[in-house]
Design a protein around this motif. Structure first.
Motif, short mmCIF file in Angstrom:
data_model
loop_
_atom_site.label_atom_id
_atom_site.label_comp_id
_atom_site.label_asym_id
_atom_site.label_seq_id
_atom_site.Cartn_x
_atom_site.Cartn_y
_atom_site.Cartn_z
N ALA A 61 0.86 -1.18 0.00
CA ALA A 61 0.00 0.00 0.00
C ALA A 61 0.90 1.23 0.00
CB ALA A 61 -0.89 -0.01 1.23
N ASP A 62 0.43 2.29 -0.63
CA ASP A 62 1.22 3.51 -0.71
C ASP A 62 1.59 4.03 0.67
OD1 ASP A 62 -0.47 4.92 -3.63
OD2 ASP A 62 1.17 3.47 -3.46
N SER A 63 0.70 3.82 1.63
CA SER A 63 0.90 4.38 2.97
C SER A 63 2.06 3.73 3.72
CB SER A 63 -0.38 4.23 3.79
OG SER A 63 -0.74 2.87 3.89
N VAL A 64 2.51 2.56 3.25
CA VAL A 64 3.59 1.86 3.97
C VAL A 64 4.83 1.66 3.12
CG1 VAL A 64 1.85 0.67 5.37
CG2 VAL A 64 2.88 -0.50 3.40
N LYS A 65 4.80 2.05 1.86
CA LYS A 65 5.97 1.87 1.00
C LYS A 65 7.19 2.57 1.57
CE LYS A 65 3.78 1.12 -3.50
NZ LYS A 65 3.45 1.69 -4.83
N GLY A 66 8.31 1.84 1.56
CA GLY A 66 9.53 2.40 2.09
C GLY A 66 9.69 2.24 3.59
N ARG A 67 8.62 1.81 4.28
CA ARG A 67 8.69 1.61 5.73
C ARG A 67 8.47 0.15 6.13
NH1 ARG A 67 5.02 3.77 8.98
NH2 ARG A 67 3.32 3.77 7.43
N PHE A 68 7.61 -0.54 5.40
CA PHE A 68 7.29 -1.94 5.71
C PHE A 68 7.91 -2.85 4.66
CE2 PHE A 68 3.00 -1.27 8.14
CZ PHE A 68 3.63 -0.34 8.96
N SER A 69 8.20 -4.07 5.07
CA SER A 69 8.76 -5.05 4.15
C SER A 69 8.17 -6.42 4.44
CB SER A 69 10.29 -5.10 4.30
OG SER A 69 10.83 -6.09 3.45
N ILE A 70 7.63 -7.06 3.41
CA ILE A 70 7.07 -8.40 3.55
C ILE A 70 8.07 -9.42 3.02
CG2 ILE A 70 5.87 -8.29 1.33
CD1 ILE A 70 3.63 -9.99 2.60
N SER A 71 8.16 -10.55 3.70
CA SER A 71 9.03 -11.62 3.24
C SER A 71 8.42 -12.94 3.68
CB SER A 71 10.45 -11.47 3.80
OG SER A 71 10.44 -11.52 5.21
N ARG A 72 8.92 -14.04 3.12
CA ARG A 72 8.40 -15.34 3.48
C ARG A 72 9.53 -16.36 3.49
NH1 ARG A 72 3.89 -16.80 -0.64
NH2 ARG A 72 3.86 -18.79 0.51
N ASP A 73 9.36 -17.36 4.32
CA ASP A 73 10.29 -18.48 4.38
C ASP A 73 9.45 -19.74 4.18
OD1 ASP A 73 12.01 -20.56 5.04
OD2 ASP A 73 12.99 -19.43 6.64
N ASN A 74 9.46 -20.27 2.97
CA ASN A 74 8.61 -21.43 2.67
C ASN A 74 9.05 -22.69 3.42
OD1 ASN A 74 6.93 -19.92 1.07
ND2 ASN A 74 7.88 -20.55 -0.86
N ALA A 75 10.31 -22.76 3.77
CA ALA A 75 10.79 -23.91 4.54
C ALA A 75 10.22 -23.90 5.96
CB ALA A 75 12.32 -23.90 4.59
N LYS A 76 9.90 -22.71 6.46
CA LYS A 76 9.35 -22.58 7.80
C LYS A 76 7.84 -22.30 7.79
CE LYS A 76 13.63 -20.90 9.90
NZ LYS A 76 14.28 -19.81 10.68
N ASN A 77 7.25 -22.28 6.60
CA ASN A 77 5.81 -21.99 6.49
C ASN A 77 5.44 -20.69 7.20
OD1 ASN A 77 5.50 -24.36 5.08
ND2 ASN A 77 3.93 -25.21 6.41
N THR A 78 6.26 -19.67 7.01
CA THR A 78 6.06 -18.42 7.74
C THR A 78 6.22 -17.22 6.82
OG1 THR A 78 6.90 -19.44 9.78
CG2 THR A 78 6.82 -17.04 9.71
N VAL A 79 5.37 -16.24 7.02
CA VAL A 79 5.49 -14.96 6.33
C VAL A 79 5.68 -13.88 7.39
CG1 VAL A 79 2.99 -14.57 6.26
CG2 VAL A 79 4.47 -13.45 4.59
N TYR A 80 6.47 -12.88 7.04
CA TYR A 80 6.83 -11.84 7.98
C TYR A 80 6.42 -10.46 7.46
CZ TYR A 80 9.95 -15.61 9.46
OH TYR A 80 10.46 -16.82 9.85
N LEU A 81 6.22 -9.55 8.38
CA LEU A 81 6.02 -8.15 8.03
C LEU A 81 6.91 -7.31 8.94
CD1 LEU A 81 4.44 -6.18 6.20
CD2 LEU A 81 2.85 -5.86 8.12
N GLN A 82 7.99 -6.80 8.38
CA GLN A 82 8.89 -5.92 9.12
C GLN A 82 8.35 -4.50 8.99
OE1 GLN A 82 11.69 -6.60 11.01
NE2 GLN A 82 11.63 -4.41 11.53
N MET A 83 8.09 -3.87 10.13
CA MET A 83 7.50 -2.54 10.14
C MET A 83 8.47 -1.58 10.82
SD MET A 83 3.54 -3.48 11.09
CE MET A 83 3.93 -3.94 12.76
N ASP A 84 8.98 -0.65 10.04
CA ASP A 84 9.93 0.36 10.54
C ASP A 84 9.31 1.75 10.44
OD1 ASP A 84 12.49 -1.51 8.86
OD2 ASP A 84 11.94 -1.60 10.98
N SER A 85 9.92 2.69 11.12
CA SER A 85 9.44 4.09 11.11
C SER A 85 7.94 4.15 11.36
CB SER A 85 9.78 4.74 9.75
OG SER A 85 11.18 4.72 9.52
N LEU A 86 7.52 3.45 12.38
CA LEU A 86 6.09 3.35 12.68
C LEU A 86 5.50 4.72 13.02
CD1 LEU A 86 6.14 0.05 14.70
CD2 LEU A 86 4.76 0.46 12.66
#
Length: 124
Positions: A61-86
């Motif tokens: 979303a435009d409101s979080v671009k440059g501050r949030f980052s999504i990633s996933r680890d398929n080996a761990k069946n996990t998705v992450y959301l790193q939220m910076d500059s909250l």
């Protein structure tokens, strides 16, 4: 059937960081497009970030671009959301969602499975 469990929410100060995790059950995680949505009180649930099956393609979303980052680890069946500059306006319940479709959907009805949500509160 996919079950999703979010964790990592809590209280943060403006300018701080939080990392959300979403653990998925089942053997189909790597075939699911994954997304994060958020819902503030009195407002609709809105798209925050999404990633394709491999994690090579993402959307924000435009409101979080440059501050949030999504990633996933398929080996761990996990998705992450790193939220910076909250910011205080990031305060909401954050939901993890999984879709059987290939595209990164921007609307809640494009997702098939949902977690229970985790509260994120950002103080000014």
């Amino acid at each position: 059937q996919v079950q999703l469990v979010e964790s990592g929410g809590g209280l943060a100060q403006a300018g701080g960081s939080l990392r959300l995790s979403c653990a998925a059950s089942g053997r189909t995680f790597s075939t699911n497009t994954m997304g994060w949505f958020r819902q503030a009180p009195g407002l609709e649930r809105v798209f925050v970030a999404g990633t394709d099956r491999s994690g090579s393609r993402t959307d924000y979303a435009d409101s979080v671009k440059g501050r949030f980052s999504i990633s996933r680890d398929n080996a761990k069946n996990t998705v992450y959301l790193q939220m910076d500059s909250l910011k205080p306006e990031d305060t909401a319940v954050y939901y993890c969602a999984a879709a059987r479709g290939l595209r990164i959907g921007l609307w809640p009805d494009e997702y098939d499975y949902w977690g229970q949500g985790t509260q994120v509160t950002v103080s000014s």
